[in-house]
Structures are given as C-alpha cells and as structure tokens.
Design an enzyme around this catalytic site. Structure first.
Site, PDB file in Angstrom:
ATOM      1  CB  THR A 184     -81.356  36.807 -19.942  1.00  0.00           C
ATOM      2  OG1 THR A 184     -81.989  36.852 -18.675  1.00  0.00           O
ATOM      3  CG2 THR A 184     -81.983  35.698 -20.759  1.00  0.00           C
TER       4      THR A 184
ATOM      5  CE1 TYR B 105     -85.689  38.999 -23.425  1.00  0.00           C
ATOM      6  CE2 TYR B 105     -85.999  37.958 -21.283  1.00  0.00           C
ATOM      7  CZ  TYR B 105     -85.244  38.740 -22.147  1.00  0.00           C
ATOM      8  OH  TYR B 105     -84.031  39.233 -21.735  1.00  0.00           O
TER       9      TYR B 105
ATOM     10  CB  SER C 103     -90.822  33.633 -20.946  1.00  0.00           C
ATOM     11  OG  SER C 103     -89.678  34.390 -21.314  1.00  0.00           O
TER      12      SER C 103
HETATM   13  P1  NAD Z   1     -85.475  48.330 -22.760  1.00  0.00           P
HETATM   14  O1  NAD Z   1     -86.758  47.868 -23.342  1.00  0.00           O
HETATM   15  O2  NAD Z   1     -85.496  49.425 -21.756  1.00  0.00           O
HETATM   16  O3  NAD Z   1     -84.492  48.805 -23.938  1.00  0.00           O
HETATM   17  C1  NAD Z   1     -84.364  48.112 -25.165  1.00  0.00           C
HETATM   18  C2  NAD Z   1     -84.151  49.157 -26.263  1.00  0.00           C
HETATM   19  O4  NAD Z   1     -83.963  48.456 -27.508  1.00  0.00           O
HETATM   20  C3  NAD Z   1     -85.353  50.072 -26.439  1.00  0.00           C
HETATM   21  O5  NAD Z   1     -84.968  51.419 -26.423  1.00  0.00           O
HETATM   22  C4  NAD Z   1     -85.937  49.641 -27.788  1.00  0.00           C
HETATM   23  O6  NAD Z   1     -86.549  50.716 -28.470  1.00  0.00           O
HETATM   24  C5  NAD Z   1     -84.715  49.095 -28.515  1.00  0.00           C
HETATM   25  N1  NAD Z   1     -85.047  48.076 -29.532  1.00  0.00           N
HETATM   26  C6  NAD Z   1     -85.792  46.963 -29.380  1.00  0.00           C
HETATM   27  N2  NAD Z   1     -85.878  46.292 -30.547  1.00  0.00           N
HETATM   28  C7  NAD Z   1     -85.144  46.995 -31.444  1.00  0.00           C
HETATM   29  C8  NAD Z   1     -84.868  46.820 -32.830  1.00  0.00           C
HETATM   30  N3  NAD Z   1     -85.355  45.778 -33.512  1.00  0.00           N
HETATM   31  N4  NAD Z   1     -84.088  47.727 -33.477  1.00  0.00           N
HETATM   32  C9  NAD Z   1     -83.590  48.801 -32.782  1.00  0.00           C
HETATM   33  N5  NAD Z   1     -83.839  49.021 -31.470  1.00  0.00           N
HETATM   34  C10 NAD Z   1     -84.608  48.131 -30.812  1.00  0.00           C
HETATM   35  O7  NAD Z   1     -84.721  47.046 -22.183  1.00  0.00           O
HETATM   36  P2  NAD Z   1     -83.522  46.962 -21.115  1.00  0.00           P
HETATM   37  O8  NAD Z   1     -84.105  46.634 -19.794  1.00  0.00           O
HETATM   38  O9  NAD Z   1     -82.615  48.115 -21.264  1.00  0.00           O
HETATM   39  O10 NAD Z   1     -82.790  45.655 -21.634  1.00  0.00           O
HETATM   40  C11 NAD Z   1     -81.734  45.781 -22.580  1.00  0.00           C
HETATM   41  C12 NAD Z   1     -81.177  44.407 -22.915  1.00  0.00           C
HETATM   42  O11 NAD Z   1     -80.663  43.798 -21.750  1.00  0.00           O
HETATM   43  C13 NAD Z   1     -82.210  43.453 -23.489  1.00  0.00           C
HETATM   44  O12 NAD Z   1     -81.623  42.691 -24.517  1.00  0.00           O
HETATM   45  C14 NAD Z   1     -82.568  42.561 -22.321  1.00  0.00           C
HETATM   46  O13 NAD Z   1     -82.951  41.303 -22.774  1.00  0.00           O
HETATM   47  C15 NAD Z   1     -81.266  42.532 -21.546  1.00  0.00           C
HETATM   48  N6  NAD Z   1     -81.465  42.317 -20.108  1.00  0.00           N
HETATM   49  C16 NAD Z   1     -82.187  43.213 -19.358  1.00  0.00           C
HETATM   50  C17 NAD Z   1     -82.366  42.985 -17.989  1.00  0.00           C
HETATM   51  C18 NAD Z   1     -83.161  43.905 -17.106  1.00  0.00           C
HETATM   52  O14 NAD Z   1     -83.367  43.569 -15.913  1.00  0.00           O
HETATM   53  N7  NAD Z   1     -83.623  45.056 -17.577  1.00  0.00           N
HETATM   54  C19 NAD Z   1     -81.770  41.854 -17.410  1.00  0.00           C
HETATM   55  C20 NAD Z   1     -81.048  40.960 -18.196  1.00  0.00           C
HETATM   56  C21 NAD Z   1     -80.893  41.212 -19.554  1.00  0.00           C
HETATM   57  N1  USQ Z   2     -91.898  38.238  -9.616  1.00  0.00           N
HETATM   58  C1  USQ Z   2     -92.700  38.345  -8.474  1.00  0.00           C
HETATM   59  N2  USQ Z   2     -93.427  39.477  -8.332  1.00  0.00           N
HETATM   60  C2  USQ Z   2     -93.430  40.497  -9.224  1.00  0.00           C
HETATM   61  C3  USQ Z   2     -92.616  40.384 -10.380  1.00  0.00           C
HETATM   62  C4  USQ Z   2     -91.879  39.242 -10.545  1.00  0.00           C
HETATM   63  O1  USQ Z   2     -92.721  37.449  -7.636  1.00  0.00           O
HETATM   64  O2  USQ Z   2     -94.133  41.485  -9.021  1.00  0.00           O
HETATM   65  C5  USQ Z   2     -91.061  37.043  -9.796  1.00  0.00           C
HETATM   66  C6  USQ Z   2     -91.297  36.283 -11.101  1.00  0.00           C
HETATM   67  O3  USQ Z   2     -92.328  35.323 -10.955  1.00  0.00           O
HETATM   68  C7  USQ Z   2     -89.926  35.661 -11.334  1.00  0.00           C
HETATM   69  C8  USQ Z   2     -88.952  36.680 -10.740  1.00  0.00           C
HETATM   70  O4  USQ Z   2     -89.722  37.506  -9.883  1.00  0.00           O
HETATM   71  O5  USQ Z   2     -89.806  34.473 -10.604  1.00  0.00           O
HETATM   72  C9  USQ Z   2     -88.260  37.545 -11.765  1.00  0.00           C
HETATM   73  O6  USQ Z   2     -89.242  38.190 -12.549  1.00  0.00           O
HETATM   74  P1  USQ Z   2     -88.918  39.632 -13.208  1.00  0.00           P
HETATM   75  O7  USQ Z   2     -90.159  40.103 -13.874  1.00  0.00           O
HETATM   76  O8  USQ Z   2     -88.259  40.506 -12.224  1.00  0.00           O
HETATM   77  O9  USQ Z   2     -87.767  39.250 -14.246  1.00  0.00           O
HETATM   78  P2  USQ Z   2     -87.801  38.342 -15.551  1.00  0.00           P
HETATM   79  O10 USQ Z   2     -89.159  38.099 -16.063  1.00  0.00           O
HETATM   80  O11 USQ Z   2     -86.937  37.157 -15.315  1.00  0.00           O
HETATM   81  O12 USQ Z   2     -87.090  39.304 -16.604  1.00  0.00           O
HETATM   82  C10 USQ Z   2     -86.151  40.328 -16.226  1.00  0.00           C
HETATM   83  C11 USQ Z   2     -85.975  41.234 -17.436  1.00  0.00           C
HETATM   84  C12 USQ Z   2     -85.380  40.420 -18.583  1.00  0.00           C
HETATM   85  C13 USQ Z   2     -84.108  39.745 -18.106  1.00  0.00           C
HETATM   86  C14 USQ Z   2     -84.329  38.917 -16.850  1.00  0.00           C
HETATM   87  C15 USQ Z   2     -83.041  38.432 -16.217  1.00  0.00           C
HETATM   88  O13 USQ Z   2     -87.238  41.796 -17.824  1.00  0.00           O
HETATM   89  O14 USQ Z   2     -85.108  41.284 -19.668  1.00  0.00           O
HETATM   90  O15 USQ Z   2     -83.626  38.912 -19.136  1.00  0.00           O
HETATM   91  O16 USQ Z   2     -84.938  39.749 -15.844  1.00  0.00           O
HETATM   92  S1  USQ Z   2     -83.171  36.814 -15.557  1.00  0.00           S
HETATM   93  O17 USQ Z   2     -84.338  36.770 -14.669  1.00  0.00           O
HETATM   94  O18 USQ Z   2     -81.955  36.512 -14.867  1.00  0.00           O
HETATM   95  O19 USQ Z   2     -83.391  35.940 -16.703  1.00  0.00           O
END
Ligand code: NAD
Ligand code: USQ
Length: 384
Positions: free
Chosen positions: A144, A181, A179
């Site tokens: 991320t 995470y 965080s």
């Molecule tokens: P999501 O929660 O929709 O999907 C994650 C999937 O992984 C789920 O289906 C869950 O059941 C599965 N999973 C979790 N732990 C597991 C385990 N121990 N064994 C097997 N399966 C498991 O999340 P997403 O938004 O699709 O994100 C996918 C990946 O991309 C994550 O690693 C997240 O950190 C990364 N990511 C997401 C975003 C975003 O904006 N959604 C941005 C940057 C990075």
């Molecule tokens: N934010 C608001 N209002 C909202 C929600 C979020 O102002 O209602 C702000 C947060 O304070 C933060 C920013 O928006 O400053 C991003 O928050 P987010 O909840 O959209 O994203 P984040 O918590 O960073 O996490 C998400 C995904 C995570 C991924 C990450 C990419 O859940 O899996 O890793 O985006 S990044 O942000 O580039 O690390």
C-alpha cells in the site's frame, strides 16, 4: 500461465481473477471468505448485492466457458496452503488475501492483533510454501502507498539513494505508516525482501493507492458477477463513500481539514497493473517495488469533484468537516513517483471520466440498500 489469486473473493481480487481469466490466464482463487464473516460481525454490508463465491464462479463458467478452480481456506493454515499450491501448481501468485481496513485494525487490541497475525503470518506462510515447492513462482503482493506515510520529500518506488557522511547507498525507502493495518504491510514488505535475498525468491510489491469504482468489463457482464462496494465507516474508502453519501443526500464526510492527500486509481487500472507485473516478472532473487496509482487528490478535492458530478445528476450535496477520528497530517507535502507501471504500458483511467459510470450511477441504483447508521466513523485513533 497459471495464476493463483489469494483473496479472490474480495473487491480487488474478484475483479482481477475475472480479468485475468478473460485474458486467457488459467486462474485459481484461494480465499477463506473471512471478509464476509467480518462484515457479519460488524453488522455491515456491501452496497451491491454480491453472490456467493460458488455462484459467481458457476456464472462465469456459464457465460465464458472459462473455469476457475476454487480453494476455500485460510493461508494461516500452512497445511491447507501447501496442499492448495501443490494441487494448482501456480506460475504466479497474486496475494490480496489480507485484512485491509485501517479503522478495523484500530478498534482495539484484539483487532490490531488479528490484523497483524492474519496478514504477517499468512504472508510468511506463503513465502515458506513458495520456497519449499515453487521457488521460481513470481509472487505479486499487494502492498500500500500508506506504507510511506507523508514525508516532506519526494517518495521513490521502494528504494532511495542516500549520501551520508561521504558514503552512498541505495536503501529501502523509510516507512512511516499511519495504522496497525498499514504497519502490517510494512512488516510484509520486509519479510518478502528478506526472503528474496536469502532464498532467491522473485517478488513484486505493488504499493497500491486507494482504489475506487465498482465496474470492470467482466464484473459488469452479469448481475451475479457484480463486485462489492463498501461504504461503511470501517471498510468504505473515501471516494467510494462520498459517492454513496451523495446518492442518499448525506453530507460528504471530510475528516479534519481535508488537506490529506492520497494516491488513487480506478479498479480497472488495478487489474491491468497486476497483469503488467505478471507479464514481466521480477528476476530470481529480486524484490521489485512499484507504486501503483494514477492520480493524487486531497480529500477536499474529492469532495468537490463528487459534489460537482452529483449536481449534474440533480443531486443536492453538502460537505461536512468532521472532527478527524484518525491521527494524520491534514496539510502536507506529497509527491510520490509512479513511473514503473507507466513504463510497462499502463494507460490510466482518470477520475474525471469514471466518476459517473463506475460509481455515482451504481450508488444511485442501489441507494435503497444503504444503512445510514453505518456512515459516520466510529473508530478513533486516540486513546479513549
Ligand atoms: P477485501 O477485504 O475486499 O478482500 C480481501 C480478501 O482476502 C477477502 O475476500 C478475504 O476473505 C480474503 N482473506 C483475508 N485474509 C485471508 C486469509 N488469511 N486467508 C485467505 N483469504 C483471506 O480487500 P480488497 O479491498 O480487495 O484489498 C485486497 C488487497 O489489496 C489487500 O491486501 C489490501 O491491503 C490491498 N489494497 C487495497 C486497497 C483498496 O483501496 N481496496 C488499496 C491498496 C491496497
Ligand atoms: N477520509 C475522510 N473521510 C472519509 C473516509 C476517509 O476524510 O469518510 C480520509 C482519511 O482520514 C484518510 C483518507 O481519507 O486521510 C484515506 O482514507 P480511506 O479510508 O479512504 O483509505 P485508507 O484508510 O488509507 O485505506 C484504504 C484501503 C487500504 C489501502 C489504502 C491505500 O482500505 O486497504 O491500503 O486505502 S493508501 O491510502 O494509499 O495507503
């Protein structure tokens, strides 16, 4: 090429699995379905009605004739993971399978521990399983952009060359995540880099920004293939949330002053970036890092863009500055590089072109499913 998508029932993973399958890759999905379980525990639900993984895969086969092999289980269970890999024999593994919400990881000690154990141990198991049985398999791991935090200098792609007391070295870029995470992702990156160094594995860490949108060519083919779209205060991400808030006439929830700037990309670019990484694998022993995003926006920019787009649809939208539940810089320098994926051929979708089709129209179509009580943030970073 045989590609195993871990986390293939999730938001990014489902879209990626179908995209790769459609492009001729032989795709398997491994998922524990734990995300559906966490939703139930939290009492939240995706805006879009998603079908079971079995129905999804069956419908895909009926529509396209393409099979997706399914492995249901937890990668924290080493025996299950090893047997699944041995059965599927992947040439590339795309690892999305983690707990991915920052607020979830900040609920309390239990959720912080759950997040870090699930993510760090799962990833470490995968590294061992690859070492023992598939040392040539290319690991494409979702990291991320939040690993870097918001430093007051330009952000490079994974590494930075530093001159110190007359000597120079290229070192991992300093990490300042926001965080427990985001910290789990930093721990993963270090473990993967170490495994590449000592065992000669090959890996690409995709430092992805915040993903938006719900529509890809494949998930749009049929209602049973629809992707999830989270809007609640735990799993909903900023832009997706704002569009759904606009659709139901809820003020857009800007946290703090709204000057927080983040990197963003359309889900259609997520799937293409993964393909680009797979097509040109890292070398044996190489730990490669790509910053995966296409545009930068502040939260205030996003709120204004959603407001303007919503007005064209006749929606009346207010913007509300809420007290920030997170501890983060609300006004800062942010200049990350993203040249590696562009050089490999990524042709970005831009927010201005997709806000309506891939988001606002979906938000309006399913607005009757919104639970308004799940919109305001409930998790606070401060000790309460
Ligand atoms: P999501 O929660 O929709 O999907 C994650 C999937 O992984 C789920 O289906 C869950 O059941 C599965 N999973 C979790 N732990 C597991 C385990 N121990 N064994 C097997 N399966 C498991 O999340 P997403 O938004 O699709 O994100 C996918 C990946 O991309 C994550 O690693 C997240 O950190 C990364 N990511 C997401 C975003 C975003 O904006 N959604 C941005 C940057 C990075
Ligand atoms: N934010 C608001 N209002 C909202 C929600 C979020 O102002 O209602 C702000 C947060 O304070 C933060 C920013 O928006 O400053 C991003 O928050 P987010 O909840 O959209 O994203 P984040 O918590 O960073 O996490 C998400 C995904 C995570 C991924 C990450 C990419 O859940 O899996 O890793 O985006 S990044 O942000 O580039 O690390």
């Amino acid at each position: 090429m045989k590609v195993l998508v871990i986390g293939g029932d999730g938001y990014c993973g489902w879209a990626t699995a179908l995209y790769l399958s459609n492009r001729g890759y032989d795709v398997g999905i491994l998922d524990s379905l734990v995300r559906r379980h966490w939703d139930l525990e939290l009492g939240v639900e995706t805006l879009t009605p998603i079908s079971s993984i079995h129905q999804r895969i069956k419908r895909w086969l009926e529509l396209t004739g393409k099979e997706i092999e399914l492995f249901i289980g937890d990668i924290n269970n080493y025996d299950f993971l090893q047997k699944s890999l041995q059965a599927f024999e992947p040439e590339a593994v795309v690892h999305f399978g983690e707990q991915r919400s920052a607020p979830f990881s900040m609920i309390d000690r239990e959720h912080a521990v759950l997040t870090q154990v699930n993510n760090v141990v799962g990833n470490l198991n995968l590294l061992y399983a690859l070492r023992d049985d598939f040392p040539n398999c290319h690991l494409v791991k979702l990291g991320t952009m939040g690993e870097y935090g918001t430093p007051n200098i330009d952000i490079e792609e994974g590494y930075i060359t530093i001159e110190h007391n007359g000597r120079t070295d290229t070192l991992p870029y300093p990490k300042q995540p926001g965080s427990f995470y985001h910290l789990s992702k930093v721990h993963d990156s270090h473990n993967i880099q170490f495994a590449c160094k000592v065992w000669g594995l090959r890996a690409t860490d995709l430092n992805q920004g915040v993903v938006y949108g719900v529509l890809t060519e494949e998930t749009g083919m049929d209602e049973l293939l629809i992707n999830r779209l989270d809007y609640d205060g735990i799993y909903g991400t900023a832009l997706n949330r704002f569009c759904i808030q606009a659709a139901i006439g809820h003020p857009l929830t800007v946290y703090g002053r709204g000057g927080q700037t983040r990197a963003f990309l359309d889900i259609r670019d997520t799937v293409r970036c993964v393909e680009l990484a797979i097509e040109t694998p890292a070398n044996q022993g190489e730990f490669r890092v790509f910053n995966q995003f296409t545009e930068l926006f502040s939260i205030n920019d996003l709120a204004l863009k959603v407001k303007q787009a919503a007005i064209t649809l006749g929606l009346d939208v207010d913007i509300q500055m809420l007290e920030n539940p997170r501890i983060e810089a609300e006004s800062h320098y942010f200049n990350p590089k993203n040249t590696n994926l562009l050089k490999l051929g990524l042709q970005p979708h831009f927010l201005s072109d997709s806000l309506l089709d891939s988001l606002l129209n979906f938000a309006i179509k399913y607005h009757h499913r919104v639970d308004r009580s799940q919109i305001l943030p409930k998790v606070n970073w401060k000790r309460v």
